[in-house]
Structures are given as structure tokens and as C-alpha cells.
Design a protein around this motif. Sequence first.
Motif, mmCIF file in Angstrom:
data_model
loop_
_atom_site.group_PDB
_atom_site.id
_atom_site.type_symbol
_atom_site.label_atom_id
_atom_site.label_comp_id
_atom_site.label_asym_id
_atom_site.label_seq_id
_atom_site.Cartn_x
_atom_site.Cartn_y
_atom_site.Cartn_z
ATOM 1 N N GLU A 65 0.815 -1.220 0.000
ATOM 2 C CA GLU A 65 0.000 0.000 0.000
ATOM 3 C C GLU A 65 0.848 1.269 0.000
ATOM 4 O OE1 GLU A 65 -2.521 -0.500 3.421
ATOM 5 O OE2 GLU A 65 -3.931 -1.775 2.324
ATOM 6 N N ASN A 66 1.944 1.263 0.761
ATOM 7 C CA ASN A 66 2.732 2.483 0.922
ATOM 8 C C ASN A 66 3.891 2.633 -0.056
ATOM 9 O OD1 ASN A 66 1.259 3.547 3.205
ATOM 10 N ND2 ASN A 66 2.125 1.863 4.376
ATOM 11 N N ASP A 67 4.480 1.506 -0.466
ATOM 12 C CA ASP A 67 5.668 1.597 -1.318
ATOM 13 C C ASP A 67 5.513 0.890 -2.658
ATOM 14 O OD1 ASP A 67 7.572 3.022 0.485
ATOM 15 O OD2 ASP A 67 7.097 1.312 1.769
ATOM 16 N N GLY A 68 4.455 0.085 -2.806
ATOM 17 C CA GLY A 68 4.182 -0.570 -4.079
ATOM 18 C C GLY A 68 4.856 -1.921 -4.249
ATOM 19 N N GLU A 69 4.410 -2.616 -5.275
ATOM 20 C CA GLU A 69 4.907 -3.961 -5.549
ATOM 21 C C GLU A 69 6.389 -3.956 -5.955
ATOM 22 O OE1 GLU A 69 3.855 -8.003 -8.086
ATOM 23 O OE2 GLU A 69 2.472 -6.313 -8.217
ATOM 24 N N ALA A 70 6.812 -2.956 -6.728
ATOM 25 C CA ALA A 70 8.211 -2.909 -7.187
ATOM 26 C C ALA A 70 9.178 -2.863 -5.996
ATOM 27 C CB ALA A 70 8.436 -1.702 -8.094
ATOM 28 N N TYR A 71 8.840 -2.088 -4.979
ATOM 29 C CA TYR A 71 9.676 -2.012 -3.782
ATOM 30 C C TYR A 71 9.714 -3.373 -3.079
ATOM 31 C CZ TYR A 71 11.412 -0.651 0.806
ATOM 32 O OH TYR A 71 12.146 -0.568 1.970
ATOM 33 N N PHE A 72 8.546 -4.017 -2.971
ATOM 34 C CA PHE A 72 8.467 -5.336 -2.335
ATOM 35 C C PHE A 72 9.342 -6.342 -3.082
ATOM 36 C CE2 PHE A 72 6.536 -9.556 -1.954
ATOM 37 C CZ PHE A 72 6.624 -9.732 -0.580
ATOM 38 N N ARG A 73 9.300 -6.327 -4.415
ATOM 39 C CA ARG A 73 10.107 -7.265 -5.219
ATOM 40 C C ARG A 73 11.611 -6.996 -5.023
ATOM 41 N NH1 ARG A 73 6.402 -10.888 -5.215
ATOM 42 N NH2 ARG A 73 4.496 -10.218 -6.244
ATOM 43 N N LYS A 74 11.971 -5.736 -4.795
ATOM 44 C CA LYS A 74 13.368 -5.399 -4.515
ATOM 45 C C LYS A 74 13.796 -6.032 -3.183
ATOM 46 C CE LYS A 74 15.904 -1.494 -3.236
ATOM 47 N NZ LYS A 74 15.808 -0.151 -2.815
ATOM 48 N N LEU A 75 12.915 -5.992 -2.206
ATOM 49 C CA LEU A 75 13.202 -6.626 -0.911
ATOM 50 C C LEU A 75 13.372 -8.137 -1.095
ATOM 51 C CD1 LEU A 75 10.620 -4.724 1.336
ATOM 52 C CD2 LEU A 75 13.099 -4.378 1.277
ATOM 53 N N GLU A 76 12.528 -8.740 -1.929
ATOM 54 C CA GLU A 76 12.644 -10.172 -2.208
ATOM 55 C C GLU A 76 13.998 -10.491 -2.843
ATOM 56 O OE1 GLU A 76 8.318 -12.214 -2.856
ATOM 57 O OE2 GLU A 76 9.119 -11.127 -4.579
ATOM 58 N N LYS A 77 14.442 -9.626 -3.731
ATOM 59 C CA LYS A 77 15.729 -9.834 -4.403
ATOM 60 C C LYS A 77 16.873 -9.846 -3.385
ATOM 61 C CE LYS A 77 18.398 -8.308 -8.337
ATOM 62 N NZ LYS A 77 18.301 -7.671 -9.622
ATOM 63 N N ASN A 78 16.820 -8.925 -2.429
ATOM 64 C CA ASN A 78 17.841 -8.873 -1.376
ATOM 65 C C ASN A 78 17.825 -10.155 -0.541
ATOM 66 O OD1 ASN A 78 18.545 -6.318 -2.232
ATOM 67 N ND2 ASN A 78 17.329 -5.271 -0.682
ATOM 68 N N ILE A 79 16.649 -10.634 -0.221
ATOM 69 C CA ILE A 79 16.499 -11.878 0.550
ATOM 70 C C ILE A 79 17.075 -13.041 -0.256
ATOM 71 C CG2 ILE A 79 14.815 -13.560 1.440
ATOM 72 C CD1 ILE A 79 14.867 -11.207 3.278
ATOM 73 N N ALA A 80 16.781 -13.086 -1.552
ATOM 74 C CA ALA A 80 17.256 -14.184 -2.407
ATOM 75 C C ALA A 80 18.784 -14.239 -2.435
ATOM 76 C CB ALA A 80 16.695 -14.033 -3.825
ATOM 77 N N LYS A 81 19.422 -13.092 -2.526
ATOM 78 C CA LYS A 81 20.892 -13.048 -2.515
ATOM 79 C C LYS A 81 21.428 -13.595 -1.193
ATOM 80 C CE LYS A 81 21.474 -9.006 -5.479
ATOM 81 N NZ LYS A 81 21.749 -7.554 -5.448
#
Length: 171
Positions: free
Chosen positions: A49-65
Motif C-alpha cells: 500500500e505504501n511503497d508498491g509492488e516494485a519495492y516489495f520485489r526489490k526486498l525479495e531480491k535482497n532476501i534471495a541473494k
Amino acid sequence: MKNIVLIGFMGVGKGSVARETLKHSNYMAIDTDDLIESMENRKIKSIFENDGEAYFRKLEKNIAKWLENSVNDTLISTGGGFYKQTNLKKIGIIVLLDSPFDAIIKRIKEHPNAEKKLKKRPLLKDLKKAKELYKQRRPEYLKLADIVIDVTDKSARDCAKELLKKVKKHA
């Protein structure tokens, strides 16, 4: 033991199957959505809601690394879109928990916590859009999976036992 990475559409039962698998194995467990909520100190719904899906996917990328470089012998439950991480195969054995869309929705609605489960999944607000997303993602899930487990009308316990048996054969 190698990592096991659970993928599948939101609500398919990745968390339930993971919790049950832990009872029958020596794996540790991580849930990528829980990690993100902990890192951000807020719920995924709020992140969307506050930062959008693109921001969430960036967080996922960091977790994946981090998972690729730092985690071993772990059962990793992922969010429905986590499968898009380019290093997924390097993280571990990919296990798809599969079920038809309508069976997933039925499963969620029959859960004692149904309202809460639907509320925490922003992409399930509009079931028509969610079904389109499912139709787009399912072939991609199938293509990535090393192992596929049909969870339709099966208990989490039965799915966990099947998962461990198939992972053992795959290793």
C-alpha cells in the motif's frame, strides 16, 4: 542436505506444509515473507500500500541473494512471486506445491482464519485478477520446479511426507 525452496501460488499452503515438514525432518525453516516483514517492521499489505509492488520485489531480491550465500539445510517457504528471483536454482531444490485456482480459494475460505488470510494477501482482493495472475504464473512455476506436489485435497502431513520422499530421491 540441500535447501528446499517451496514455490506456488499464494494460499496454496506453503507455510502449512513447511511447518508439517519440520515435524518429520531435521530441516530449519525460513519464510521469505516473514523475513521481509521483520526487516521492514511492518506487514506486507502495508509495504504494498505504501511503497508498491516494485519495492516489495526489490526486498525479495535482497532476501534471495542472502539465501544463496548464507543459508544451508533449510526449508524455505516463499511468497507467490518469489519464483521470479533469477538465482532461485542456486538457492536449493525447487518444490512446487500445485493446486487448481478454485481449490486454493476454497481452501482459504474454509480455513478457520479465512478472513485474516484473505486480508493479508493484497493480490487476492480481486479474484478475477488473481485468477489471471494464477494462469500466468502456473506455467512458470511448472517450468522452474524440480519436484511438483499436487496438494489438492491432501493434508499438510501427507504433503510433507511426499515432499520429503521426493526430495530424498532427487538429492
